[in-house]
Design a protein around this motif. Structure first.
Motif, PDB file in Angstrom:
ATOM      1  N   ALA A 111      41.208  45.438  28.671  1.00 34.02           N
ATOM      2  CA  ALA A 111      40.941  44.206  28.906  1.00 34.02           C
ATOM      3  C   ALA A 111      40.341  43.842  30.327  1.00 34.02           C
ATOM      4  O   ALA A 111      41.072  44.188  31.252  1.00 34.02           O
ATOM      5  N   HIS A 112      39.356  43.017  30.431  1.00 33.79           N
ATOM      6  CA  HIS A 112      38.979  42.710  31.579  1.00 33.79           C
ATOM      7  C   HIS A 112      38.201  41.210  31.394  1.00 33.79           C
ATOM      8  O   HIS A 112      37.672  40.860  30.269  1.00 33.79           O
ATOM      9  N   ARG A 113      37.749  40.512  32.635  1.00 37.10           N
ATOM     10  CA  ARG A 113      36.824  39.687  32.234  1.00 37.10           C
ATOM     11  C   ARG A 113      36.128  39.458  33.779  1.00 37.10           C
ATOM     12  O   ARG A 113      36.422  40.112  34.858  1.00 37.10           O
ATOM     13  N   HIS A 114      34.830  38.964  33.565  1.00 38.15           N
ATOM     14  CA  HIS A 114      33.601  38.938  34.621  1.00 38.15           C
ATOM     15  C   HIS A 114      32.639  37.661  34.642  1.00 38.15           C
ATOM     16  O   HIS A 114      32.876  37.012  33.676  1.00 38.15           O
ATOM     17  N   SER A 115      32.359  37.452  35.881  1.00 34.93           N
ATOM     18  CA  SER A 115      31.364  36.049  35.644  1.00 34.93           C
ATOM     19  C   SER A 115      30.060  36.517  35.021  1.00 34.93           C
ATOM     20  O   SER A 115      29.288  35.730  34.657  1.00 34.93           O
ATOM     21  N   PHE A 152      38.228  37.056  28.718  1.00 34.14           N
ATOM     22  CA  PHE A 152      38.656  38.399  28.526  1.00 34.14           C
ATOM     23  C   PHE A 152      38.238  38.993  27.531  1.00 34.14           C
ATOM     24  O   PHE A 152      37.974  38.437  26.164  1.00 34.14           O
ATOM     25  N   HIS A 153      37.926  40.390  27.529  1.00 32.41           N
ATOM     26  CA  HIS A 153      37.597  41.218  26.426  1.00 32.41           C
ATOM     27  C   HIS A 153      37.941  42.653  26.395  1.00 32.41           C
ATOM     28  O   HIS A 153      38.208  43.051  27.586  1.00 32.41           O
ATOM     29  N   GLU A 154      38.466  43.280  25.308  1.00 29.07           N
ATOM     30  CA  GLU A 154      38.671  44.511  25.247  1.00 29.07           C
ATOM     31  C   GLU A 154      38.248  45.100  23.828  1.00 29.07           C
ATOM     32  O   GLU A 154      37.948  44.308  23.050  1.00 29.07           O
TER      33      GLU A 154
HETATM   34 FE   FE2 Z   1      33.035  43.663  30.293  1.00 29.02          FE
END
Ligand code: FE2
Ligand code: GTQ
Length: 362
Positions: A111-115, A152-154
């Motif tokens: 999982a992570h998130r970004h602009s 967030f996505h994984e």
């Molecule tokens: Fe991503």
């Protein structure tokens, strides 16, 4: 552009050379040597028309699957389609990133998130689900799945087979704008079973019906656009045309735009997504537009003409169309194509411009 230097006598020439050197030392650059490149008559992109074959992409991604683990740090086994006109950068066009992402049997991407804004489009296979802000979204052939900025996505492959798909992001745009932020999510992976329908589809996926009293959202709250709906919309467009209803796009060419149900606008703030269907034998009207696009053949075969290049394409092949390059598509068989572009950015900034037909020659 010629500099005045050529018209000057020798002593002045020396003085002028000195002036340019002094400009340089003072961190100055005159417009008159830069005007042509910085303010060209029409857009002159560094990116070139380019084509990548699925028959090349998939085996290479599969080899990466054997040799390169997926996990923290690299985050994703995604391989960018890097435009030869932008050497040394993983940029498909000036603003867009397209990549093939590969997950082997029972692999997960953390999982992570970004602009940066992202979506996935699936040309073949199924069995991966992507967890977007806690909502499990299944990925299957023909589906468009969204990952808006800062969600967030994984990704999880719960099957015994590998799966690969196309990622689209605005990574080059965000890089150029110095607007990138990135945050790791929890290391503990979600293990919940993957439901057939995400919460987002159950809330927002009923045509013409939204939860009452919900405010408009800048990005679509619907995270999955299913092939069954896209296919039906395109079939109906072409069937209506065959019954004498005026064509929505042009004869023999149906197209749908994926939209944010709360606004009717684009699904994502920086990326437009569409699916096109051409009847066999149809040639699209030549179009040139400011901003860049990436096309992927979903089904069928044909020829894509971009500027002075032509690419014979079949299922899975990807073509990059840089800004202001003439585009025509010729369908050999019935042809379904997915397109994404940076159009919303240009529209928001008042820079959008499109020319259709023969006027588009210049
Ligand atoms: Fe991503
Ligand atoms: O799946 O989260 O192709 O963060 C590039 C960056 C995919 C992803 C990419 C990403 C992802």
């Amino acid at each position: 552009m010629t500099t005045p230097a050529g018209q000057l006598s020798e002593p002045e020439d020396v003085a002028l050379k000195q002036l340019y050197d002094d400009f340089d030392r003072a961190a100055l650059m005159p417009l008159w040597t830069q005007r042509e490149e910085m303010m060209s008559l029409v857009p002159s992109p560094g990116a070139v028309p380019a084509c990548w074959r699925w028959a090349t992409l998939f085996p290479l991604a599969s080899r990466a699957g054997e040799l390169v683990p997926v996990g923290r740090g690299g985050e994703r086994r995604a391989i960018a389609l890097a435009n030869p006109g932008i050497p040394g950068r993983p940029f498909t066009t000036a603003t867009l990133w397209a990549a093939i992402q590969f997950l082997g049997p029972h692999e997960s991407a953390p999982a992570h998130r970004h602009s940066q804004t992202a979506f996935r489009f699936v040309v073949e296979g199924e069995g991966v689900w992507t967890n977007v802000d806690g909502d499990a979204v299944a990925m299957r052939r023909g589906d468009l799945l969204l990952t808006p900025s800062w969600h967030f996505h994984e990704h999880h492959n719960t099957t015994d087979k590998p799966m690969a798909w196309l990622d689209g992001l605005d990574i080059p745009l965000v890089h150029q704008l110095d607007a990138g932020f990135f945050e790791l999510g929890p290391d503990t992976l979600t293990t919940a079973a993957t439901p057939a329908r995400s919460v987002s589809e159950r809330l927002w996926g009923h045509p013409g019906l939204l939860p009452a009293a919900m405010p408009a959202r800048p990005n679509s709250p619907l995270m999955a656009y299913r092939w069954i709906h896209t296919d039906a919309a395109l079939s109906d467009q072409l069937a209506c045309e065959a019954e004498g209803v005026p064509a929505t796009v042009e004869p023999g060419h149906g197209a749908v735009r994926f939209t944010n149900p709360t606004t009717g606008g684009d699904v994502l703030r920086t990326i437009r997504t569409e699916m096109h269907r051409l009847r066999a034998g149809v040639t699209t009207t030549r179009v040139r537009t400011v901003g860049s696009s990436v096309w992927q053949v979903f089904e069928g075969s044909g020829t894509v003409y971009v500027a002075d290049q032509s690419f014979e394409v079949a299922t899975g092949d990807v073509v990059a169309v840089p800004s202001w390059q003439k585009l025509t598509i010729e369908a050999t068989t019935g042809l379904d194509l997915f397109r994404f572009g940076d159009d919303p950015v240009y529209e928001a900034l008042g820079l959008a411009r499109t020319v259709r037909g023969e006027d588009g020659t210049r």
